[in-house]
Design a protein around this motif. Structure first.
Motif, PDB file in Angstrom:
ATOM      1  N   LYS A  22      49.608  47.671  71.285  1.00  0.00           N
ATOM      2  CA  LYS A  22      49.292  49.044  70.886  1.00  0.00           C
ATOM      3  C   LYS A  22      50.434  49.657  70.066  1.00  0.00           C
ATOM      4  O   LYS A  22      50.196  50.408  69.118  1.00  0.00           O
ATOM      5  N   ALA A  23      51.682  49.315  70.422  1.00  0.00           N
ATOM      6  CA  ALA A  23      52.832  49.864  69.700  1.00  0.00           C
ATOM      7  C   ALA A  23      53.093  49.120  68.390  1.00  0.00           C
ATOM      8  O   ALA A  23      53.433  49.737  67.376  1.00  0.00           O
ATOM      9  N   ALA A  24      52.947  47.801  68.380  1.00  0.00           N
ATOM     10  CA  ALA A  24      53.326  46.990  67.213  1.00  0.00           C
ATOM     11  C   ALA A  24      52.234  46.907  66.152  1.00  0.00           C
ATOM     12  O   ALA A  24      52.539  46.928  64.950  1.00  0.00           O
ATOM     13  N   TYR A  25      51.000  46.802  66.559  1.00  0.00           N
ATOM     14  CA  TYR A  25      49.924  46.551  65.581  1.00  0.00           C
ATOM     15  C   TYR A  25      49.838  47.613  64.479  1.00  0.00           C
ATOM     16  O   TYR A  25      49.687  47.268  63.307  1.00  0.00           O
ATOM     17  N   PRO A  26      49.933  48.895  64.800  1.00  0.00           N
ATOM     18  CA  PRO A  26      49.870  49.894  63.718  1.00  0.00           C
ATOM     19  C   PRO A  26      51.020  49.770  62.712  1.00  0.00           C
ATOM     20  O   PRO A  26      50.924  50.278  61.598  1.00  0.00           O
ATOM     21  N   LEU A  27      52.099  49.077  63.092  1.00  0.00           N
ATOM     22  CA  LEU A  27      53.259  48.908  62.215  1.00  0.00           C
ATOM     23  C   LEU A  27      53.217  47.594  61.432  1.00  0.00           C
ATOM     24  O   LEU A  27      54.097  47.327  60.626  1.00  0.00           O
ATOM     25  N   LYS A  28      52.210  46.777  61.669  1.00  0.00           N
ATOM     26  CA  LYS A  28      52.147  45.423  61.113  1.00  0.00           C
ATOM     27  C   LYS A  28      52.415  45.377  59.610  1.00  0.00           C
ATOM     28  O   LYS A  28      53.071  44.469  59.121  1.00  0.00           O
ATOM     29  N   TRP A  29      51.925  46.315  58.846  1.00  0.00           N
ATOM     30  CA  TRP A  29      52.100  46.301  57.391  1.00  0.00           C
ATOM     31  C   TRP A  29      53.195  47.257  56.933  1.00  0.00           C
ATOM     32  O   TRP A  29      53.273  47.598  55.760  1.00  0.00           O
ATOM     33  N   ARG A  30      54.031  47.689  57.868  1.00  0.00           N
ATOM     34  CA  ARG A  30      55.166  48.567  57.546  1.00  0.00           C
ATOM     35  C   ARG A  30      56.436  47.857  58.010  1.00  0.00           C
ATOM     36  O   ARG A  30      56.888  48.041  59.142  1.00  0.00           O
ATOM     37  N   PRO A  31      57.018  46.989  57.155  1.00  0.00           N
ATOM     38  CA  PRO A  31      58.103  46.091  57.576  1.00  0.00           C
ATOM     39  C   PRO A  31      59.312  46.764  58.230  1.00  0.00           C
ATOM     40  O   PRO A  31      59.789  46.291  59.259  1.00  0.00           O
ATOM     41  N   THR A  32      59.785  47.845  57.677  1.00  0.00           N
ATOM     42  CA  THR A  32      60.990  48.468  58.243  1.00  0.00           C
ATOM     43  C   THR A  32      60.726  49.096  59.610  1.00  0.00           C
ATOM     44  O   THR A  32      61.455  48.811  60.568  1.00  0.00           O
ATOM     45  N   PRO A  33      59.703  49.918  59.772  1.00  0.00           N
ATOM     46  CA  PRO A  33      59.433  50.454  61.116  1.00  0.00           C
ATOM     47  C   PRO A  33      59.121  49.357  62.144  1.00  0.00           C
ATOM     48  O   PRO A  33      59.536  49.448  63.296  1.00  0.00           O
ATOM     49  N   LEU A  34      58.400  48.319  61.718  1.00  0.00           N
ATOM     50  CA  LEU A  34      58.096  47.222  62.640  1.00  0.00           C
ATOM     51  C   LEU A  34      59.379  46.514  63.068  1.00  0.00           C
ATOM     52  O   LEU A  34      59.583  46.237  64.257  1.00  0.00           O
ATOM     53  N   SER A  35      60.266  46.257  62.130  1.00  0.00           N
ATOM     54  CA  SER A  35      61.533  45.598  62.454  1.00  0.00           C
ATOM     55  C   SER A  35      62.368  46.455  63.411  1.00  0.00           C
ATOM     56  O   SER A  35      62.942  45.949  64.372  1.00  0.00           O
ATOM     57  N   ARG A  36      62.408  47.757  63.169  1.00  0.00           N
ATOM     58  CA  ARG A  36      63.146  48.656  64.082  1.00  0.00           C
ATOM     59  C   ARG A  36      62.553  48.594  65.484  1.00  0.00           C
ATOM     60  O   ARG A  36      63.280  48.551  66.479  1.00  0.00           O
ATOM     61  N   HIS A  37      61.225  48.591  65.556  1.00  0.00           N
ATOM     62  CA  HIS A  37      60.538  48.485  66.845  1.00  0.00           C
ATOM     63  C   HIS A  37      60.921  47.176  67.536  1.00  0.00           C
ATOM     64  O   HIS A  37      61.232  47.159  68.733  1.00  0.00           O
ATOM     65  N   GLU A  38      60.911  46.091  66.790  1.00  0.00           N
ATOM     66  CA  GLU A  38      61.215  44.775  67.362  1.00  0.00           C
ATOM     67  C   GLU A  38      62.667  44.684  67.833  1.00  0.00           C
ATOM     68  O   GLU A  38      62.955  44.098  68.879  1.00  0.00           O
ATOM     69  N   HIS A  39      63.582  45.251  67.072  1.00  0.00           N
ATOM     70  CA  HIS A  39      65.005  45.164  67.431  1.00  0.00           C
ATOM     71  C   HIS A  39      65.353  45.934  68.702  1.00  0.00           C
ATOM     72  O   HIS A  39      66.424  45.722  69.274  1.00  0.00           O
ATOM     73  N   LYS A  40      64.465  46.773  69.174  1.00  0.00           N
ATOM     74  CA  LYS A  40      64.693  47.462  70.449  1.00  0.00           C
ATOM     75  C   LYS A  40      64.449  46.527  71.632  1.00  0.00           C
ATOM     76  O   LYS A  40      64.854  46.817  72.748  1.00  0.00           O
ATOM     77  N   LYS A  41      63.768  45.420  71.364  1.00  0.00           N
ATOM     78  CA  LYS A  41      63.450  44.450  72.417  1.00  0.00           C
ATOM     79  C   LYS A  41      64.604  43.479  72.625  1.00  0.00           C
ATOM     80  O   LYS A  41      65.317  43.143  71.676  1.00  0.00           O
ATOM     81  N   PRO A  42      64.756  42.998  73.835  1.00  0.00           N
ATOM     82  CA  PRO A  42      65.762  41.959  74.052  1.00  0.00           C
ATOM     83  C   PRO A  42      65.245  40.605  73.542  1.00  0.00           C
ATOM     84  O   PRO A  42      64.035  40.379  73.473  1.00  0.00           O
TER      85      PRO A  42
END
Length: 169
Positions: free
Chosen positions: A74-94
């Motif tokens: 639910k959090a990642a899918y809406p960002l799938k085509w937005r590389p920078t916001p998706l990467s920021r979201h991913e980098h919060k994960k361990p």
């Protein structure tokens, strides 16, 4: 870097070692930890304990592997085509919930031109494959990086699919 979690294999998009070294000199230049010439010569261009900017925005590991929890989907899918916001979201994960990025991976560049007419990188030489095979094995053993965490650049970042596609390790 406090911990190395991955190794990322790239191609330079430049046809020669000298043009690659020249590109490393510019302000804000990107680079990697190792550079392998077409004859198989390996150059270390940065300490394996220093961050280099070689990955760029990372993709979502859970979306790419199709193994997301409902909340992460639910959090990642809406960002799938937005590389920078998706990467920021991913980098919060361990790690290993996310792909390794600039802060926790070693970059290896293989000298190889990008042919714009065909939109394909040139084939990696046999000498480069021998060198990358040896280097990846050494780094994997020395830095305790699983061979499952060795990637071609396009696997974890938005890059041309043919980059390092002929590299073998």
């Amino acid at each position: 870097m406090q911990k190395v979690n991955g190794i990322v294999v790239h191609q330079t998009a430049a046809p020669t070692i000298s043009s690659t070294f020249n590109s490393y000199q510019g302000k804000g230049a990107h680079g990697a930890h190792f550079l392998i010439d077409k004859d198989g010569t390996i150059y270390q261009t940065a300490s394996v304990y220093k961050r280099t900017n070689h990955v760029g925005n990372i993709k979502s590991r859970c979306l790419e592997t199709r193994r997301c929890s409902p909340a992460d989907f639910k959090a990642a899918y809406p960002l799938k085509w937005r590389p920078t916001p998706l990467s920021r979201h991913e980098h919060k994960k361990p790690f290993p919930e996310r792909y390794p990025g600039n802060t926790d991976s070693i970059g290896i560049e293989l000298v190889g031109a990008y042919i714009e007419k065909t939109e394909v990188y040139e084939t990696v030489t046999r000498a480069q494959n021998d060198a990358v095979r040896w280097l990846v094995a050494e780094l994997s053993a020395t830095m305790s990086v699983s061979m499952g965490e060795v990637y071609r650049h396009p696997q974890l970042s938005r890059k041309t699919e043919s980059e390092a596609s002929t590299a073998k390790w």
